[in-house]
Design an enzyme around this catalytic site. Structure first.
Site, short mmCIF file in Angstrom:
data_model
loop_
_atom_site.label_atom_id
_atom_site.label_comp_id
_atom_site.label_asym_id
_atom_site.label_seq_id
_atom_site.Cartn_x
_atom_site.Cartn_y
_atom_site.Cartn_z
N HIS A 228 29.05 25.88 40.63
CA HIS A 228 29.71 24.67 41.14
C HIS A 228 30.40 23.98 39.95
O HIS A 228 31.14 24.63 39.22
CB HIS A 228 28.64 23.83 41.85
CG HIS A 228 29.12 22.72 42.73
ND1 HIS A 228 30.44 22.47 43.00
CD2 HIS A 228 28.42 21.74 43.40
CE1 HIS A 228 30.55 21.41 43.80
NE2 HIS A 228 29.33 20.95 44.05
N HIS A 267 36.39 30.84 45.49
CA HIS A 267 35.97 29.64 46.20
C HIS A 267 35.51 30.03 47.59
O HIS A 267 36.07 30.94 48.20
CB HIS A 267 37.13 28.62 46.31
CG HIS A 267 36.67 27.25 46.61
ND1 HIS A 267 36.45 26.81 47.90
CD2 HIS A 267 36.35 26.23 45.79
CE1 HIS A 267 36.03 25.57 47.85
NE2 HIS A 267 35.95 25.19 46.59
N ASP A 321 38.19 24.27 38.39
CA ASP A 321 37.51 24.29 37.09
C ASP A 321 38.24 25.11 36.04
O ASP A 321 37.92 25.00 34.85
CB ASP A 321 36.08 24.84 37.27
CG ASP A 321 35.21 23.86 38.03
OD1 ASP A 321 35.32 22.66 37.76
OD2 ASP A 321 34.44 24.30 38.90
N1 CMC Z 1 34.44 36.60 39.77
C1 CMC Z 1 34.33 37.84 40.26
N2 CMC Z 1 34.22 38.12 41.56
C2 CMC Z 1 34.22 37.09 42.41
C3 CMC Z 1 34.33 35.77 41.96
C4 CMC Z 1 34.45 35.55 40.59
N3 CMC Z 1 34.55 34.31 40.10
N4 CMC Z 1 34.27 34.95 43.03
C5 CMC Z 1 34.14 35.72 44.12
N5 CMC Z 1 34.11 37.03 43.73
C6 CMC Z 1 34.00 38.18 44.61
C7 CMC Z 1 32.54 38.47 44.93
O1 CMC Z 1 31.99 39.37 44.00
C8 CMC Z 1 32.63 39.03 46.32
O2 CMC Z 1 33.03 40.39 46.21
P1 CMC Z 1 32.35 41.51 47.20
O3 CMC Z 1 32.71 41.07 48.58
O4 CMC Z 1 32.99 42.78 46.76
O5 CMC Z 1 30.89 41.44 46.92
C9 CMC Z 1 33.79 38.28 46.95
O6 CMC Z 1 34.61 37.85 45.85
C10 CMC Z 1 33.36 37.07 47.76
O7 CMC Z 1 32.52 36.28 46.92
P2 CMC Z 1 31.24 35.49 47.42
O8 CMC Z 1 30.18 35.58 46.39
O9 CMC Z 1 30.90 35.87 48.82
O10 CMC Z 1 31.84 34.04 47.44
P3 CMC Z 1 31.04 32.71 47.69
O11 CMC Z 1 31.83 31.92 48.64
O12 CMC Z 1 29.62 32.96 48.03
O13 CMC Z 1 31.05 32.03 46.23
C11 CMC Z 1 31.81 30.89 44.33
C12 CMC Z 1 31.98 31.10 45.84
C13 CMC Z 1 32.66 29.72 43.89
C14 CMC Z 1 30.35 30.55 44.03
C15 CMC Z 1 32.24 32.18 43.60
O14 CMC Z 1 33.60 32.43 43.83
C16 CMC Z 1 31.95 32.13 42.11
O15 CMC Z 1 30.85 32.48 41.68
N6 CMC Z 1 32.94 31.68 41.27
C17 CMC Z 1 32.72 31.51 39.85
C18 CMC Z 1 32.10 30.15 39.57
C19 CMC Z 1 33.09 29.04 39.77
O16 CMC Z 1 34.22 29.08 39.29
N7 CMC Z 1 32.66 27.98 40.48
C20 CMC Z 1 33.50 26.78 40.76
C21 CMC Z 1 33.85 26.70 42.20
S1 CMC Z 1 35.19 25.60 42.62
C22 CMC Z 1 34.84 24.04 42.06
C23 CMC Z 1 33.43 23.60 42.21
O17 CMC Z 1 32.82 23.70 43.27
O18 CMC Z 1 32.89 23.12 41.24
#
Ligand code: CMC
Length: 384
Positions: A228, A267, A321
């Site tokens: 987050h 996201h 971010d």
């Molecule tokens: N790097 C690599 N792969 C990613 C990333 C990433 N940052 N984000 C999503 N993916 C891939 C993930 O591996 C998955 O692939 P597969 O379907 O092949 O397994 C697919 O995209 C869908 O991801 P998810 O884990 O189902 O997505 P989620 O909605 O559960 O998670 C998230 C959202 C923000 C936690 C995630 O994108 C993430 O970990 N991002 C990096 C951390 C980050 O930048 N967080 C800030 C978010 S925005 C502002 C805030 O809230 O603070």
């Protein structure tokens, strides 16, 4: 009895993906088009014309304030910027290696003990608490930072806007008009974002009819995590570790091969470019050009290119971010206060949702699917 999926009224969704938990008029995200509105206003319009104070008023009360309303609201925030002396001492006693997010969490909790309205649960008292917390969080962020660095604490300046005063208390210098405006834009962009994890955490706490300070402490705790708001600090760590444009491609490919997350990308709702990241990218570009220090921006742009090429098809694009980290770096702010700055802005959204939800409260009490054993025989301790 082991519970079965069919017994539930709604399908199970990991991480509550796509599950509506509240009805709100505060903000809306169109994740396909990459649009964000606060109370109907596009984020781009607010970033261009509004201020943090005006946006906070809009989020809490639903309409833009008129001149008098805005003046009164600003005065109210200014009046509550100071924190009690015992809190300054308390910050001074926190171990130096404490992350400012931990200091912020601790101090907001302590503020709750001394709040003059702590026994009043009326809407009026909740609004007064929201004003005080919003005003004082900026001061705590600045003081936590300066204490950590062994610097003298700076009294809030009542002649400065919320954003300019925050920078002033952090750096000890009154920012020029352009920098103050940029800080305002940063605060507006981070002020609100629908049912994100920290807002939901705050609302869950508030829904038990616990107090506003507890709800905000919960929000701070949830925001801190790297998935987050904690991502912005990690973004800069990553960029510094990469160190050069040439290293970007091998670094990202290696990280993805190891199934590591690239911080500042992806996201739950946006499956395209986050509109806040688009705005911040342009500020990052301009600041880099102005300072002549273009290296960090160039590395960031290259990361964006490689990640979108590798993951764009999955809907993974830069989020707020990513470029905020470059903007903060260009403002010469240390990375450990990136997330506290996010919190100092998001408090507007947390409090807005708490105020809204409590007007028609129902305790959050979801359920879970039990898949553990049943009818296990209890064996006395001496026989185990
Ligand atoms: N790097 C690599 N792969 C990613 C990333 C990433 N940052 N984000 C999503 N993916 C891939 C993930 O591996 C998955 O692939 P597969 O379907 O092949 O397994 C697919 O995209 C869908 O991801 P998810 O884990 O189902 O997505 P989620 O909605 O559960 O998670 C998230 C959202 C923000 C936690 C995630 O994108 C993430 O970990 N991002 C990096 C951390 C980050 O930048 N967080 C800030 C978010 S925005 C502002 C805030 O809230 O603070």
């Amino acid at each position: 009895m082991v519970s079965r999926m069919e017994e539930f009224q709604v399908p199970f969704s990991r991480g509550l993906e796509g599950v509506p938990v509240a009805i709100t008029a505060i903000s809306h995200i169109d994740g396909k088009q990459g649009n964000l509105i606060y109370r109907g206003f596009p984020i781009e319009v607010l970033a261009q014309f509004s201020t943090f104070e005006e946006t906070t008023y809009l989020l809490w009360f639903g309409d833009l304030p008129n001149k008098d309303e805005l003046e009164n609201f600003k005065r109210d925030l200014i009046e509550h910027r100071r924190i009690p002396d015992f809190m300054k001492e308390c910050i001074g006693n926190i171990p130096r290696d404490t992350h400012p997010m931990e200091a912020l969490r601790t101090c907001v909790s302590m503020l709750g003990c001394f709040d003059p309205d702590k026994h009043d649960t009326s809407r009026g008292a909740r609004i007064r608490k929201a004003v005080r917390i919003t005003a004082q969080m900026a001061t705590i962020v600045a003081y936590a930072h300066r204490t950590r660095k062994g610097l003298e604490l700076i009294d809030p300046n009542p002649n400065l806007s919320h954003a300019a005063n925050l920078l002033y208390m952090l750096t000890g210098e009154v920012p020029d008009a352009e920098t103050a405006r940029l800080m305002d834009v940063i605060l507006i962009l981070h002020a609100e974002h629908g049912m994100n994890a920290s807002t939901f955490a705050a609302m869950v706490i508030a829904s038990t009819l616990s107090d506003m300070h507890s709800a905000i402490v919960g929000g701070i705790g949830a925001l801190r995590g790297p998935l987050h708001g904690g991502a912005n600090e990690r973004v800069l760590e990553m960029i510094e570790e990469i160190g050069s444009v040439e290293n970007v491609e091998p670094y990202i490919k290696n990280a993805l091969a190891q199934r590591r997350r690239i911080m500042g990308f992806g996201h739950r709702v946006y499956k395209t470019y986050d509109p806040r990241a688009r705005i911040l990218k342009e500020y990052a570009r301009k600041l880099s050009q102005k300072s002549g220090q273009t290296k960090w921006f160039e590395i960031a742009e290259k990361i964006e290119e490689v990640v979108i090429r590798e993951l764009g098809a999955k809907g993974v694009f830069p989020n707020v971010d990513f470029y905020s980290a470059i903007v903060y770096k260009m403002l010469d702010l240390p990375k450990e206060i990136f997330t506290p700055l996010f919190a100092a802005a998001r408090v507007a959204g947390w409090t807005a949702h708490v105020l809204e939800y409590l007007q028609n409260n129902r305790i959050f009490r979801p359920t879970s699917i039990y898949n553990g054993p049943t009818e296990v025989e209890y064996i006395p301790l001496e026989e185990r």
